[in-house]
Design a protein around this motif. Structure first.
Motif, PDB file in Angstrom:
ATOM      1  N   GLY A  72       0.778  -1.239   0.000  1.00  0.00           N
ATOM      2  CA  GLY A  72       0.000   0.000   0.000  1.00  0.00           C
ATOM      3  C   GLY A  72       0.808   1.287   0.000  1.00  0.00           C
ATOM      4  O   GLY A  72       0.325   2.326  -0.464  1.00  0.00           O
ATOM      5  N   SER A  73       2.028   1.257   0.533  1.00  0.00           N
ATOM      6  CA  SER A  73       2.856   2.473   0.598  1.00  0.00           C
ATOM      7  C   SER A  73       4.283   2.094   0.985  1.00  0.00           C
ATOM      8  O   SER A  73       4.541   0.949   1.386  1.00  0.00           O
ATOM      9  N   GLY A  74       5.167   3.075   0.923  1.00  0.00           N
ATOM     10  CA  GLY A  74       6.539   2.857   1.388  1.00  0.00           C
ATOM     11  C   GLY A  74       6.571   2.623   2.892  1.00  0.00           C
ATOM     12  O   GLY A  74       7.355   1.806   3.393  1.00  0.00           O
ATOM     13  N   THR A  75       5.721   3.343   3.602  1.00  0.00           N
ATOM     14  CA  THR A  75       5.623   3.172   5.053  1.00  0.00           C
ATOM     15  C   THR A  75       5.212   1.741   5.389  1.00  0.00           C
ATOM     16  O   THR A  75       5.811   1.095   6.254  1.00  0.00           O
ATOM     17  N   SER A  99      15.608  11.705   8.828  1.00  0.00           N
ATOM     18  CA  SER A  99      14.886  11.006   7.764  1.00  0.00           C
ATOM     19  C   SER A  99      13.505  11.617   7.663  1.00  0.00           C
ATOM     20  O   SER A  99      13.155  12.519   8.422  1.00  0.00           O
ATOM     21  N   PHE A 100      12.701  11.097   6.744  1.00  0.00           N
ATOM     22  CA  PHE A 100      11.281  11.446   6.715  1.00  0.00           C
ATOM     23  C   PHE A 100      10.612  10.710   7.878  1.00  0.00           C
ATOM     24  O   PHE A 100      11.045   9.624   8.276  1.00  0.00           O
ATOM     25  N   TYR A 101       9.562  11.300   8.407  1.00  0.00           N
ATOM     26  CA  TYR A 101       8.897  10.804   9.617  1.00  0.00           C
ATOM     27  C   TYR A 101       8.454   9.347   9.514  1.00  0.00           C
ATOM     28  O   TYR A 101       8.362   8.644  10.519  1.00  0.00           O
ATOM     29  N   ALA A 102       8.182   8.910   8.286  1.00  0.00           N
ATOM     30  CA  ALA A 102       7.640   7.561   8.085  1.00  0.00           C
ATOM     31  C   ALA A 102       8.584   6.467   8.568  1.00  0.00           C
ATOM     32  O   ALA A 102       8.131   5.407   8.992  1.00  0.00           O
ATOM     33  N   THR A 103       9.879   6.712   8.490  1.00  0.00           N
ATOM     34  CA  THR A 103      10.833   5.669   8.908  1.00  0.00           C
ATOM     35  C   THR A 103      10.628   5.354  10.383  1.00  0.00           C
ATOM     36  O   THR A 103      10.466   4.188  10.762  1.00  0.00           O
ATOM     37  N   ALA A 104      10.609   6.415  11.212  1.00  0.00           N
ATOM     38  CA  ALA A 104      10.412   6.208  12.649  1.00  0.00           C
ATOM     39  C   ALA A 104       8.983   5.743  12.930  1.00  0.00           C
ATOM     40  O   ALA A 104       8.758   4.900  13.797  1.00  0.00           O
ATOM     41  N   HIS A 145      18.716   5.187   2.794  1.00  0.00           N
ATOM     42  CA  HIS A 145      19.611   5.659   1.719  1.00  0.00           C
ATOM     43  C   HIS A 145      19.138   7.053   1.332  1.00  0.00           C
ATOM     44  O   HIS A 145      18.395   7.221   0.354  1.00  0.00           O
ATOM     45  N   TRP A 146      19.564   8.024   2.108  1.00  0.00           N
ATOM     46  CA  TRP A 146      18.983   9.359   1.992  1.00  0.00           C
ATOM     47  C   TRP A 146      19.233   9.984   0.621  1.00  0.00           C
ATOM     48  O   TRP A 146      20.362  10.050   0.169  1.00  0.00           O
ATOM     49  N   SER A 147      18.182  10.438   0.035  1.00  0.00           N
ATOM     50  CA  SER A 147      18.146  11.079  -1.282  1.00  0.00           C
ATOM     51  C   SER A 147      18.707  10.172  -2.399  1.00  0.00           C
ATOM     52  O   SER A 147      18.947  10.623  -3.515  1.00  0.00           O
ATOM     53  N   GLU A 169      16.194  -2.145   4.692  1.00  0.00           N
ATOM     54  CA  GLU A 169      16.630  -0.882   4.076  1.00  0.00           C
ATOM     55  C   GLU A 169      15.436   0.016   3.786  1.00  0.00           C
ATOM     56  O   GLU A 169      14.485  -0.426   3.136  1.00  0.00           O
ATOM     57  N   ASP A 170      15.491   1.252   4.267  1.00  0.00           N
ATOM     58  CA  ASP A 170      14.544   2.257   3.782  1.00  0.00           C
ATOM     59  C   ASP A 170      15.140   2.795   2.485  1.00  0.00           C
ATOM     60  O   ASP A 170      16.027   3.650   2.492  1.00  0.00           O
ATOM     61  N   ALA A 171      14.653   2.217   1.384  1.00  0.00           N
ATOM     62  CA  ALA A 171      15.183   2.570   0.062  1.00  0.00           C
ATOM     63  C   ALA A 171      14.176   3.420  -0.702  1.00  0.00           C
ATOM     64  O   ALA A 171      14.157   3.434  -1.936  1.00  0.00           O
ATOM     65  N   CYS A 172      13.337   4.128   0.054  1.00  0.00           N
ATOM     66  CA  CYS A 172      12.254   4.910  -0.572  1.00  0.00           C
ATOM     67  C   CYS A 172      12.771   5.945  -1.569  1.00  0.00           C
ATOM     68  O   CYS A 172      12.063   6.335  -2.487  1.00  0.00           O
ATOM     69  N   HIS A 173      14.024   6.396  -1.387  1.00  0.00           N
ATOM     70  CA  HIS A 173      14.610   7.378  -2.308  1.00  0.00           C
ATOM     71  C   HIS A 173      15.511   6.712  -3.344  1.00  0.00           C
ATOM     72  O   HIS A 173      16.098   7.414  -4.163  1.00  0.00           O
ATOM     73  N   ALA A 174      15.655   5.398  -3.284  1.00  0.00           N
ATOM     74  CA  ALA A 174      16.862   4.803  -3.869  1.00  0.00           C
ATOM     75  C   ALA A 174      16.636   3.858  -5.041  1.00  0.00           C
ATOM     76  O   ALA A 174      17.460   2.986  -5.300  1.00  0.00           O
ATOM     77  N   PHE A 194      10.564   0.374  -0.876  1.00  0.00           N
ATOM     78  CA  PHE A 194      10.477   1.459  -1.853  1.00  0.00           C
ATOM     79  C   PHE A 194       9.099   2.106  -1.825  1.00  0.00           C
ATOM     80  O   PHE A 194       8.102   1.420  -1.615  1.00  0.00           O
ATOM     81  N   SER A 195       9.086   3.418  -2.040  1.00  0.00           N
ATOM     82  CA  SER A 195       7.827   4.166  -2.100  1.00  0.00           C
ATOM     83  C   SER A 195       7.588   4.615  -3.534  1.00  0.00           C
ATOM     84  O   SER A 195       8.541   4.949  -4.246  1.00  0.00           O
ATOM     85  N   MET A 196       6.321   4.641  -3.927  1.00  0.00           N
ATOM     86  CA  MET A 196       5.995   5.176  -5.252  1.00  0.00           C
ATOM     87  C   MET A 196       5.069   6.379  -5.138  1.00  0.00           C
ATOM     88  O   MET A 196       4.274   6.657  -6.032  1.00  0.00           O
ATOM     89  N   ASP A 207      -0.898   6.542  -3.546  1.00  0.00           N
ATOM     90  CA  ASP A 207       0.055   5.841  -2.690  1.00  0.00           C
ATOM     91  C   ASP A 207       0.321   4.428  -3.185  1.00  0.00           C
ATOM     92  O   ASP A 207      -0.558   3.768  -3.739  1.00  0.00           O
ATOM     93  N   GLY A 208       1.532   3.978  -2.953  1.00  0.00           N
ATOM     94  CA  GLY A 208       1.904   2.612  -3.294  1.00  0.00           C
ATOM     95  C   GLY A 208       3.338   2.384  -2.880  1.00  0.00           C
ATOM     96  O   GLY A 208       4.119   3.329  -2.745  1.00  0.00           O
ATOM     97  N   GLY A 209       3.680   1.127  -2.639  1.00  0.00           N
ATOM     98  CA  GLY A 209       5.054   0.803  -2.270  1.00  0.00           C
ATOM     99  C   GLY A 209       5.397  -0.581  -2.768  1.00  0.00           C
ATOM    100  O   GLY A 209       4.515  -1.321  -3.240  1.00  0.00           O
TER     101      GLY A 209
HETATM  102  C1  LIG Z   1       8.500   8.739   1.230  1.00  0.00           C
HETATM  103  C2  LIG Z   1       9.290   8.094   2.266  1.00  0.00           C
HETATM  104  C3  LIG Z   1       8.779   7.059   3.060  1.00  0.00           C
HETATM  105  C4  LIG Z   1       7.342   6.667   3.042  1.00  0.00           C
HETATM  106  O1  LIG Z   1       6.820   6.346   1.813  1.00  0.00           O
HETATM  107  P1  LIG Z   1       5.241   6.499   1.567  1.00  0.00           P
HETATM  108  O2  LIG Z   1       5.029   5.775   0.282  1.00  0.00           O
HETATM  109  O3  LIG Z   1       4.951   7.957   1.482  1.00  0.00           O
HETATM  110  O4  LIG Z   1       4.546   5.846   2.705  1.00  0.00           O
HETATM  111  C5  LIG Z   1       9.633   6.428   3.946  1.00  0.00           C
HETATM  112  N1  LIG Z   1      10.914   6.794   4.077  1.00  0.00           N
HETATM  113  C6  LIG Z   1      11.436   7.796   3.363  1.00  0.00           C
HETATM  114  C7  LIG Z   1      12.873   8.145   3.529  1.00  0.00           C
HETATM  115  C8  LIG Z   1      10.632   8.498   2.457  1.00  0.00           C
HETATM  116  O5  LIG Z   1      11.129   9.532   1.781  1.00  0.00           O
END
Ligand SMILES: *Cc1c(COP(=O)(O)O)cnc(C)c1O
Length: 384
Positions: A72-75, A99-104, A145-147, A169-174, A194-196, A207-209
């Motif tokens: 459903g999402s990166g989170t 990081s973005f709040y979602a990681t924590a 993996h920031w930015s 790995e929080d690879a949402c940016h990567a 990964f986040s989309m 939203d999607g991941g």
């Molecule tokens: C965007 C993001 C998320 C969360 O992804 P969502 O798809 O918005 O839930 C988590 N971690 C980082 C670093 C992000 O930038």
């Protein structure tokens, strides 16, 4: 009451001339996407339909992993990964405070306690400060993996092995990012998340991941967990969640992933140009890249003097500069119960006062990049 603050933001973002948000340009021609969506509507396979399977397979090819699970999402990708590994109340999970709040949030909503660690000058977790925070309760490390710049995963994985910890790995940016061994994000830990989100490098219409993994057992478990634990219509193997990637969004993702190489290359090219010009300004400090890494510039950031004034000046000139983010995670109200204090993570606190992001996406022209550079030069001529 908390208002929907995004509406106001969308309106103010639209007024910018050089935008951070490039979605109008990106989706100026939607014929192919609507063709796929129409097929979905005709066939009615809205939940876990055909395009979800097809997209998962495509994603594996691009990110060079064995398995992928659309969620459903990166989170949710982070949350479900931790849950699948058995992380729960009473456990501790190590993660950067920048990081973005979602990681924590993803860590805390499993019931576990986020254990924050300071970052290095590239805004990635300081791997040399991880070991001192490991306790009997530590279950996992979630590096970010920031930015789109890969963390020092060799060190992080060796620590995780030594203490028998999971790495998610929080690879949402990567997406497409790799290290000097050409090892791609999502291939280091047990899963890569990964986040989309519409503003991520690989983006959809909501939203999607997607979770990447090379571990068959976790893959099977995550497939169950995202869909109520169902093996088939009449057999529920475990209590799970409802966190499926929509078929309609998978259709959008299928079209967009075809463009991810050119999107990424354009970002890298723009970033290199900005680096070349901005390094000449003495009030600016660039973020250094590892030589053989592929950093994918989800954001283009640098550190600067008089940050808030520069941000204001650029925005007044209709350049959509932004601050990602003005405060590290441990200083937010959400972290109050965790008992962190100001001054605890000096580098993250210092850097968050100097960081600024400027647009770097694939639709920016050379002329626009030069306009941004000129405005920054102009600012420091009078303010420096
Ligand atoms: C965007 C993001 C998320 C969360 O992804 P969502 O798809 O918005 O839930 C988590 N971690 C980082 C670093 C992000 O930038």
């Amino acid at each position: 009451m908390t208002k929907n603050f995004l509406i106001k933001q969308y309106i103010s973002d639209k007024k910018m001339k050089i935008k951070h948000n490039y979605l109008s340009e990106q989706f100026s021609n939607t014929k192919k996407i609507f063709k796929l969506i129409n097929k979905t509507v005709k066939f009615n396979d809205f939940t876990l339909g055909k395009y979800v399977d097809v997209f998962e397979k495509e994603f594996c090819k691009y990110q060079k992993v064995k398995y992928a699970v659309g969620v459903g999402s990166g989170t949710d990708a982070i949350f479900l990964s931790l849950k699948a590994l058995g992380v729960q109340e009473g456990d501790e999970v190590i993660t950067p405070t920048y990081s973005f709040y979602a990681t924590a949030g993803a860590i805390a909503t499993t019931g576990a306690k986020p254990i924050f660690i300071d970052v290095k000058d590239d805004l990635n977790i300081n791997e040399n400060k991880i070991e001192e925070k490991i306790t009997k309760k530590t279950k996992a490390i979630v590096p970010v993996h920031w930015s789109g710049r890969i963390c020092n995963m060799k060190k992080i994985i060796s620590i995780a092995k030594k203490y028998k910890l999971h790495v998610v790995e929080d690879a949402c940016h990567a997406i497409l990012a790799h290290d000097d061994d050409k090892k791609y994000a999502g291939n280091f830990g047990i899963t890569g998340c990964f986040s989309m989100h519409p503003l991520k490098n690989l983006n959809i219409w909501g939203d999607g991941g997607i979770i990447a993994t090379n571990n068959k057992k976790i893959y099977e478990k995550l497939r169950l967990m995202r869909n109520h634990g169902l093996v088939d219509r009449d057999n529920c193997k475990l209590y799970g969640y409802n966190s499926r990637l929509d078929t309609i969004q998978a259709a959008v993702a299928l079209e967009m992933i075809k463009k991810i190489n050119s999107i990424t290359n354009a970002r890298i090219k723009n970033a290199n140009y900005l680096n070349k010009k901005l390094k000449l300004i003495k009030q600016i400090k660039l973020i250094k890249d590892q030589v053989n890494y592929k950093s994918v510039y989800h954001l283009y950031q640098f550190f600067c003097e008089k940050r808030n004034l520069l941000n204001k000046f650029l925005r007044k000139n209709k350049i959509d500069s932004k601050i990602h983010y003005p405060k590290p995670l441990h200083l937010h109200d959400a972290a109050k119960n965790l008992k962190y204090f100001k001054g605890q993570f000096k580098n993250a606190e210092k850097l968050s006062k100097k960081i600024i992001s400027i647009p770097v996406h694939e639709f920016i022209t050379k002329k626009q990049l030069n306009f941004i550079i000129n405005k920054i030069e102009e600012f420091y001529k009078y303010e420096g």
